[in-house]
Scaffold this active site. Sequence first.
Site, PDB file in Angstrom:
ATOM      1  N   TRP A  91       0.836  -1.201   0.000  1.00  0.00           N
ATOM      2  CA  TRP A  91       0.000   0.000   0.000  1.00  0.00           C
ATOM      3  C   TRP A  91       0.872   1.253   0.000  1.00  0.00           C
ATOM      4  O   TRP A  91       1.857   1.331   0.722  1.00  0.00           O
ATOM      5  CB  TRP A  91      -0.909  -0.014   1.229  1.00  0.00           C
ATOM      6  CG  TRP A  91      -1.799   1.171   1.358  1.00  0.00           C
ATOM      7  CD1 TRP A  91      -2.531   1.763   0.371  1.00  0.00           C
ATOM      8  CD2 TRP A  91      -2.065   1.918   2.545  1.00  0.00           C
ATOM      9  NE1 TRP A  91      -3.239   2.829   0.867  1.00  0.00           N
ATOM     10  CE2 TRP A  91      -2.978   2.950   2.202  1.00  0.00           C
ATOM     11  CE3 TRP A  91      -1.634   1.817   3.871  1.00  0.00           C
ATOM     12  CZ2 TRP A  91      -3.452   3.872   3.130  1.00  0.00           C
ATOM     13  CZ3 TRP A  91      -2.118   2.733   4.797  1.00  0.00           C
ATOM     14  CH2 TRP A  91      -3.018   3.749   4.434  1.00  0.00           C
ATOM     15  N   GLN A  97       5.045   5.741  -4.006  1.00  0.00           N
ATOM     16  CA  GLN A  97       6.161   6.460  -3.399  1.00  0.00           C
ATOM     17  C   GLN A  97       7.521   6.011  -3.907  1.00  0.00           C
ATOM     18  O   GLN A  97       8.470   6.792  -3.903  1.00  0.00           O
ATOM     19  CB  GLN A  97       6.114   6.289  -1.874  1.00  0.00           C
ATOM     20  CG  GLN A  97       5.172   7.242  -1.159  1.00  0.00           C
ATOM     21  CD  GLN A  97       5.341   7.162   0.347  1.00  0.00           C
ATOM     22  OE1 GLN A  97       5.657   6.110   0.885  1.00  0.00           O
ATOM     23  NE2 GLN A  97       5.138   8.273   1.027  1.00  0.00           N
ATOM     24  N   TYR A 124      -4.648  -0.615  -5.085  1.00  0.00           N
ATOM     25  CA  TYR A 124      -3.345   0.001  -4.825  1.00  0.00           C
ATOM     26  C   TYR A 124      -2.735   0.511  -6.127  1.00  0.00           C
ATOM     27  O   TYR A 124      -2.460  -0.269  -7.047  1.00  0.00           O
ATOM     28  CB  TYR A 124      -2.387  -0.990  -4.170  1.00  0.00           C
ATOM     29  CG  TYR A 124      -2.756  -1.404  -2.759  1.00  0.00           C
ATOM     30  CD1 TYR A 124      -3.800  -0.797  -2.073  1.00  0.00           C
ATOM     31  CD2 TYR A 124      -2.048  -2.410  -2.100  1.00  0.00           C
ATOM     32  CE1 TYR A 124      -4.140  -1.177  -0.788  1.00  0.00           C
ATOM     33  CE2 TYR A 124      -2.381  -2.798  -0.803  1.00  0.00           C
ATOM     34  CZ  TYR A 124      -3.434  -2.178  -0.158  1.00  0.00           C
ATOM     35  OH  TYR A 124      -3.769  -2.565   1.119  1.00  0.00           O
ATOM     36  N   ASN A 192     -12.255  -6.310   0.760  1.00  0.00           N
ATOM     37  CA  ASN A 192     -11.515  -5.162   1.297  1.00  0.00           C
ATOM     38  C   ASN A 192     -12.326  -4.262   2.222  1.00  0.00           C
ATOM     39  O   ASN A 192     -11.767  -3.383   2.870  1.00  0.00           O
ATOM     40  CB  ASN A 192     -10.938  -4.328   0.148  1.00  0.00           C
ATOM     41  CG  ASN A 192      -9.716  -3.551   0.566  1.00  0.00           C
ATOM     42  OD1 ASN A 192      -9.234  -3.652   1.691  1.00  0.00           O
ATOM     43  ND2 ASN A 192      -9.180  -2.754  -0.351  1.00  0.00           N
ATOM     44  N   SER A 222     -11.563  -7.776   5.465  1.00  0.00           N
ATOM     45  CA  SER A 222     -10.731  -6.649   5.869  1.00  0.00           C
ATOM     46  C   SER A 222     -11.643  -5.494   6.264  1.00  0.00           C
ATOM     47  O   SER A 222     -12.559  -5.142   5.515  1.00  0.00           O
ATOM     48  CB  SER A 222      -9.800  -6.220   4.729  1.00  0.00           C
ATOM     49  OG  SER A 222      -9.010  -5.107   5.106  1.00  0.00           O
ATOM     50  N   ARG A 223     -11.416  -4.953   7.458  1.00  0.00           N
ATOM     51  CA  ARG A 223     -12.230  -3.854   7.992  1.00  0.00           C
ATOM     52  C   ARG A 223     -13.674  -4.282   8.274  1.00  0.00           C
ATOM     53  O   ARG A 223     -14.570  -3.438   8.318  1.00  0.00           O
ATOM     54  CB  ARG A 223     -12.221  -2.654   7.041  1.00  0.00           C
ATOM     55  CG  ARG A 223     -10.849  -2.084   6.744  1.00  0.00           C
ATOM     56  CD  ARG A 223     -10.944  -1.067   5.613  1.00  0.00           C
ATOM     57  NE  ARG A 223      -9.669  -0.582   5.159  1.00  0.00           N
ATOM     58  CZ  ARG A 223      -9.122   0.580   5.516  1.00  0.00           C
ATOM     59  NH1 ARG A 223      -9.742   1.377   6.348  1.00  0.00           N
ATOM     60  NH2 ARG A 223      -7.958   0.961   5.038  1.00  0.00           N
ATOM     61  N   GLN A 248      -8.214  -8.882   8.169  1.00  0.00           N
ATOM     62  CA  GLN A 248      -7.131  -7.897   8.151  1.00  0.00           C
ATOM     63  C   GLN A 248      -7.585  -6.685   8.947  1.00  0.00           C
ATOM     64  O   GLN A 248      -8.614  -6.089   8.635  1.00  0.00           O
ATOM     65  CB  GLN A 248      -6.789  -7.486   6.714  1.00  0.00           C
ATOM     66  CG  GLN A 248      -5.689  -8.313   6.095  1.00  0.00           C
ATOM     67  CD  GLN A 248      -5.074  -7.633   4.872  1.00  0.00           C
ATOM     68  OE1 GLN A 248      -5.230  -6.430   4.665  1.00  0.00           O
ATOM     69  NE2 GLN A 248      -4.368  -8.405   4.071  1.00  0.00           N
ATOM     70  N   CYS A 282       0.959   4.357  10.317  1.00  0.00           N
ATOM     71  CA  CYS A 282       1.267   5.217   9.165  1.00  0.00           C
ATOM     72  C   CYS A 282       2.491   6.099   9.416  1.00  0.00           C
ATOM     73  O   CYS A 282       2.579   7.223   8.913  1.00  0.00           O
ATOM     74  CB  CYS A 282       0.067   6.082   8.791  1.00  0.00           C
ATOM     75  SG  CYS A 282      -1.347   5.149   8.184  1.00  0.00           S
ATOM     76  N   SER A 359       9.414   2.175   2.668  1.00  0.00           N
ATOM     77  CA  SER A 359       9.735   2.892   1.433  1.00  0.00           C
ATOM     78  C   SER A 359      11.225   2.855   1.119  1.00  0.00           C
ATOM     79  O   SER A 359      11.639   3.269   0.036  1.00  0.00           O
ATOM     80  CB  SER A 359       9.261   4.350   1.529  1.00  0.00           C
ATOM     81  OG  SER A 359       9.836   4.991   2.659  1.00  0.00           O
TER      82      SER A 359
END
EC number: 1.1.1.-
Length: 401
Positions: A91, A97, A124, A192, A222-223, A248, A282, A359
Amino acid sequence: MQVSIACTEHNLKSRNGEDRLLSKQSSTAPNVVNAARAKFRTVAIIARSLGTFTPQHHISLKESTAKQTGMKYRNLGKSGLRVSCLGLGTWVTFGGQISDEVAERLMTIAYESGVNLFDTAEVYAAGKAEVILGSIIKKKGWRRSSLVITTKLYWGGKAETERGLSRKHIIEGLKGSLQRLQLEYVDVVFANRPDSNTPMEEIVRAMTHVINQGMAMYWGTSRWSAMEIMEAYSVARQFNMIPPVCEQAEYHLFQREKVEVQLPELYHKIGVGAMTWSPLACGIISGKYGNGVPESSRASLKCYQWLKERIVSEEGRKQQNKLKDLSPIAERLGCTLPQLAVAWCLRNEGVSSVLLGSSTPEQLIENLGAIQVLPKMTSHVVNEIDNILRNKPYSKKDYRS
């Protein structure tokens, strides 16, 4: 297995009595008696051999460690799928990035460190993350059987029929993901997010269909709320379909209730495990935001204005103060704050795997080092952390007791 062995051992103790009974019958049915004796001896031999290795096998099912890399592997929920306790997520990073070259470097570091779980989603980078992930796997020539690839479905495109969890989008969306990944199947396909516009029976039937067609091995959520997951399980059991094996969920020092209270109950009741993401919130727990928002950070990007607002808020400042109080614990354990945070997530035995998002190679190597910190996460250390955070969740049962 344990019940079978116990019964067999009981039979062994009463073997003399059975032999006497067989000897009485031998005059009338010698062939039957000999066959019964031979079968009994075979069962006894198998029972003895099982008795010698069953305890070791039972331990390995819970958690095992690779000798070369030190990576630990756990079952995904109560399924038989073995996943590395640290996985690599894509993600924001893949197709966004970082460059394709950096993405390849990250995957190589992860794979050589024992990571076998790689997670992505159709949304994504508008599908580009799946393309990059699949291209790297093909280029590296890694055995497909050595990898656990997961993807998520919901936001597939702009058209009304290209999103959601309808049977149409689950089947077509997964076909599209497989084409981008250049794979015949994914190990786990996730819903998702919940879809209130689609009946639960339709979702479960579609997930069962793609598994029966060989497009996926398992499916997860997920969620989703605990109630929604329980509904999916009930529908699957009612119509003899395949239930989800994993949820997830976001899990870190400042987000705890779902993974520590709700999911353990689901695990014990229906076998649904936890695969968690954002162990560093994050980047909030990375320590980079202690003195504001650096220009090169994720929170400085326009599309992450919400993250910047979260960091500079009053609650965000309180969190940064708590992180400063946690730093001495990390120093005492000989690790960095991010390593402590990831190891803290791993200390939860209900977590099958923690997805890392990095990253740079340096970030990934640092986060993978949490494996070495995990043995140091004693109950005393965990209590120290809880005393600083003061946010440990409790179930209603705990309050009643």
